[in-house]
Scaffold this motif. Structure first.
Motif, PDB file in Angstrom:
ATOM      1  N   ALA A 116      -0.004  29.888  54.681  1.00  0.00           N
ATOM      2  CA  ALA A 116       0.015  31.366  54.182  1.00  0.00           C
ATOM      3  C   ALA A 116       0.306  32.293  55.093  1.00  0.00           C
ATOM      4  CB  ALA A 116      -1.261  31.936  53.549  1.00  0.00           C
ATOM      5  N   GLU A 117      -0.398  32.419  56.447  1.00  0.00           N
ATOM      6  CA  GLU A 117       0.191  33.097  57.373  1.00  0.00           C
ATOM      7  C   GLU A 117       1.561  32.936  57.833  1.00  0.00           C
ATOM      8  OE1 GLU A 117      -4.173  33.643  59.659  1.00  0.00           O
ATOM      9  OE2 GLU A 117      -2.684  32.298  60.292  1.00  0.00           O
ATOM     10  N   ARG A 118       2.118  31.821  57.758  1.00  0.00           N
ATOM     11  CA  ARG A 118       3.554  31.709  58.348  1.00  0.00           C
ATOM     12  C   ARG A 118       4.334  32.226  57.081  1.00  0.00           C
ATOM     13  NH1 ARG A 118       1.594  26.486  59.675  1.00  0.00           N
ATOM     14  NH2 ARG A 118       1.485  26.188  62.039  1.00  0.00           N
ATOM     15  N   ALA A 119       4.114  32.218  55.913  1.00  0.00           N
ATOM     16  CA  ALA A 119       4.956  32.787  54.715  1.00  0.00           C
ATOM     17  C   ALA A 119       4.859  34.309  55.047  1.00  0.00           C
ATOM     18  CB  ALA A 119       4.149  32.197  53.579  1.00  0.00           C
ATOM     19  N   TRP A 120       3.570  34.680  55.138  1.00  0.00           N
ATOM     20  CA  TRP A 120       3.581  36.092  55.124  1.00  0.00           C
ATOM     21  C   TRP A 120       4.328  36.763  56.247  1.00  0.00           C
ATOM     22  CZ3 TRP A 120       2.205  40.061  52.096  1.00  0.00           C
ATOM     23  CH2 TRP A 120       1.864  41.368  52.905  1.00  0.00           C
ATOM     24  N   THR A 121       4.502  36.113  57.654  1.00  0.00           N
ATOM     25  CA  THR A 121       5.050  36.408  58.588  1.00  0.00           C
ATOM     26  C   THR A 121       6.528  36.522  58.438  1.00  0.00           C
ATOM     27  OG1 THR A 121       3.339  35.808  60.142  1.00  0.00           O
ATOM     28  CG2 THR A 121       5.483  36.239  61.078  1.00  0.00           C
ATOM     29  N   ALA A 122       7.281  35.330  57.509  1.00  0.00           N
ATOM     30  CA  ALA A 122       8.393  35.308  57.282  1.00  0.00           C
ATOM     31  C   ALA A 122       8.672  36.254  56.439  1.00  0.00           C
ATOM     32  CB  ALA A 122       8.726  33.602  56.690  1.00  0.00           C
ATOM     33  N   ARG A 123       7.830  36.459  55.329  1.00  0.00           N
ATOM     34  CA  ARG A 123       8.530  37.399  54.402  1.00  0.00           C
ATOM     35  C   ARG A 123       8.507  38.764  54.972  1.00  0.00           C
ATOM     36  NH1 ARG A 123       4.500  39.232  49.300  1.00  0.00           N
ATOM     37  NH2 ARG A 123       5.724  40.870  48.367  1.00  0.00           N
ATOM     38  N   ARG A 124       7.721  39.222  55.773  1.00  0.00           N
ATOM     39  CA  ARG A 124       7.704  40.436  56.658  1.00  0.00           C
ATOM     40  C   ARG A 124       8.995  40.699  57.447  1.00  0.00           C
ATOM     41  NH1 ARG A 124       2.297  42.808  59.101  1.00  0.00           N
ATOM     42  NH2 ARG A 124       3.867  44.613  59.040  1.00  0.00           N
ATOM     43  N   ALA A 125       9.474  39.423  57.835  1.00  0.00           N
ATOM     44  CA  ALA A 125      10.594  39.530  58.978  1.00  0.00           C
ATOM     45  C   ALA A 125      11.756  39.544  57.982  1.00  0.00           C
ATOM     46  CB  ALA A 125      10.546  38.073  59.681  1.00  0.00           C
ATOM     47  N   ASN A 126      11.852  39.073  56.952  1.00  0.00           N
ATOM     48  CA  ASN A 126      13.122  39.179  56.054  1.00  0.00           C
ATOM     49  C   ASN A 126      13.138  40.422  55.326  1.00  0.00           C
ATOM     50  OD1 ASN A 126      13.786  36.417  56.795  1.00  0.00           O
ATOM     51  ND2 ASN A 126      12.642  35.707  55.233  1.00  0.00           N
ATOM     52  N   GLN A 127      12.198  41.353  55.329  1.00  0.00           N
ATOM     53  CA  GLN A 127      12.206  42.624  54.852  1.00  0.00           C
ATOM     54  C   GLN A 127      13.319  43.625  55.497  1.00  0.00           C
ATOM     55  OE1 GLN A 127       8.409  43.952  54.410  1.00  0.00           O
ATOM     56  NE2 GLN A 127       7.778  43.048  52.506  1.00  0.00           N
ATOM     57  N   PRO A 128      14.075  44.229  54.742  1.00  0.00           N
ATOM     58  CA  PRO A 128      15.002  45.099  55.469  1.00  0.00           C
ATOM     59  C   PRO A 128      14.394  46.210  56.063  1.00  0.00           C
ATOM     60  CG  PRO A 128      15.070  45.687  53.143  1.00  0.00           C
ATOM     61  CD  PRO A 128      14.248  44.470  53.306  1.00  0.00           C
ATOM     62  N   PRO A 129      14.781  46.805  57.361  1.00  0.00           N
ATOM     63  CA  PRO A 129      14.208  47.882  58.258  1.00  0.00           C
ATOM     64  C   PRO A 129      14.306  49.045  57.203  1.00  0.00           C
ATOM     65  CG  PRO A 129      16.289  47.295  59.226  1.00  0.00           C
ATOM     66  CD  PRO A 129      16.034  46.000  58.107  1.00  0.00           C
ATOM     67  N   PRO A 130      13.376  49.955  57.262  1.00  0.00           N
ATOM     68  CA  PRO A 130      13.483  51.151  56.689  1.00  0.00           C
ATOM     69  C   PRO A 130      14.553  52.172  57.309  1.00  0.00           C
ATOM     70  CG  PRO A 130      11.871  51.409  58.388  1.00  0.00           C
ATOM     71  CD  PRO A 130      12.241  49.901  58.504  1.00  0.00           C
ATOM     72  N   PRO A 131      15.222  52.669  56.278  1.00  0.00           N
ATOM     73  CA  PRO A 131      16.382  53.691  56.680  1.00  0.00           C
ATOM     74  C   PRO A 131      16.284  54.693  57.874  1.00  0.00           C
ATOM     75  CG  PRO A 131      15.341  54.350  54.522  1.00  0.00           C
ATOM     76  CD  PRO A 131      14.807  52.998  55.015  1.00  0.00           C
TER      77      PRO A 131
END
Length: 350
Positions: free
Chosen positions: A317-332
């Motif tokens: 679950a922690e790895r999935a959460w970390t990967a999800r946050r890493a794949n989120q686009p950076p704020p404009p």
């Protein structure tokens, strides 16, 4: 007299920032002496309360002593630091209080499972115990009216269940808040999984089976070792908790599960020469629980399996959460880019 270029000065400020000012109080010159005095006072108060009231086996009571120990250890810190500890830990303590209370409703008035556990232990160990469950065999060979050294050791090991996991968490909170959070996520998941099982599969320990005619005589002896030192009141809180606790919350054994969980969490960061000593702890807890009539061996094995499941599920679950946050686009970013150019005459903006 020539002045340095403001451009160079500005560049130096940007590229070579100064370290931020320290916000924690400076070390006191007598901090070591103050810590020794504070910890001595804490130890005297702890022993006095232990002899008068009993060992701290209730989560809220244990938290008070652990919090007091952190205050004594860091007595030179401001009170806001100590209140931060309480702020982070009060929700945890409340969860454990709810956990202990909810265990009392796990049986829902139904007859608990017992015979299946007896059959399982006899199947695994009957060839070596003459067809008896390990608890009966151990008490036939070791239990005597007089208290022996192994009774004393068993009582201390049993008590350690109530303080080792909490103390380890407190040390992590003081030293590494990130690892403390990881520790609490796994510990909370393990407790939740055990609690759900208590509701789905209420199971009774060996002493309950003996009282109801399913086994030969089994004594509940987890606290008798303290009598060897004349500390008849040492287990007052624990004995009261055993009377009020739910007797059908035996599967899985969270006593051994907590012991193995703490050891495995710190194992990879511990030098290998200490591994045998660490791994001896859950084995000692297993002997204590089986010998004292608190659990079957099958309860222990299922508890260990729950620990493995906990590390696997929470880790994924922690790895999935970390990967999800890493794949989120950076704020404009701000479309207006202000560049400050320092000159000798002044500052111009472009």
């Amino acid at each position: 007299m020539p002045y340095p270029s403001l451009t160079l000065t500005a560049m130096a400020v940007v590229t070579d920032p100064q370290p931020p000012a320290r916000t924690d109080p400076p070390a006191s010159p007598d901090g070591g002496r103050r810590r020794v005095v504070a910890m001595t006072i804490w130890a005297v108060a702890f022993v006095a309360a232990w002899l008068a009231i009993g060992l701290p086996t209730d989560p809220a009571y244990a938290f008070v002593w652990i919090w007091a120990a952190t205050i004594a250890w860091n007595s030179d810190r401001p009170w806001r630091s100590h209140l931060r500890f309480a702020r982070d830990w009060v929700p945890v303590v409340l969860l454990f209080v709810v956990y202990n209370l909810s265990r009392g409703f796990a049986d829902n008035g139904a007859t608990p499972h017992a015979m299946e556990l007896i059959v399982a232990d006899r199947f695994m160990f009957g060839w070596a115990t003459g067809g008896e469950v390990p608890t009966v065999w151990l008490q036939e060979h070791l239990y005597r009216p007089q208290v022996h050294w192994w009774d004393v050791a068993a009582s201390w090991v049993y008590f350690s269940h109530f303080v080792v996991a909490l103390t380890a968490a407190a040390v992590l909170w003081l030293r590494d808040r990130h690892r403390w959070a990881a520790y609490m996520r796994r510990w909370g998941f393990l407790c939740a999984a055990g609690l759900v099982t208590y509701f789905l599969y209420p199971a009774a320990p060996p002493w309950w089976a003996a009282q109801n005619g399913l086994l030969t005589e089994v004594a509940r002896i987890s606290t008798r070792g303290w009598k060897a030192f004349g500390m008849h009141g040492a287990g007052n809180v624990l004995n009261a908790g055993q009377i009020a606790s739910n007797p059908v919350a035996a599967m899985p054994s969270l006593h051994t599960a907590w012991a193995l969980f703490v050891v495995l969490f710190f194992l990879t960061t511990t030098r290998r020469r200490w591994w045998p000593l660490l791994l001896a702890y859950p084995l000692a807890m297993t002997f204590t629980l089986v010998y004292s009539g608190e659990h079957y061996v099958i309860d222990v094995l299922v508890g260990w399996a729950y620990v493995g499941m906990t590390f696997l599920v929470v880790g994924l679950a922690e790895r999935a959460w970390t990967a999800r946050r890493a794949n989120q686009p950076p704020p404009p970013s701000d479309p207006v880019d202000h560049e400050v150019v320092a000159t000798v005459d002044g500052v111009s903006r472009q």
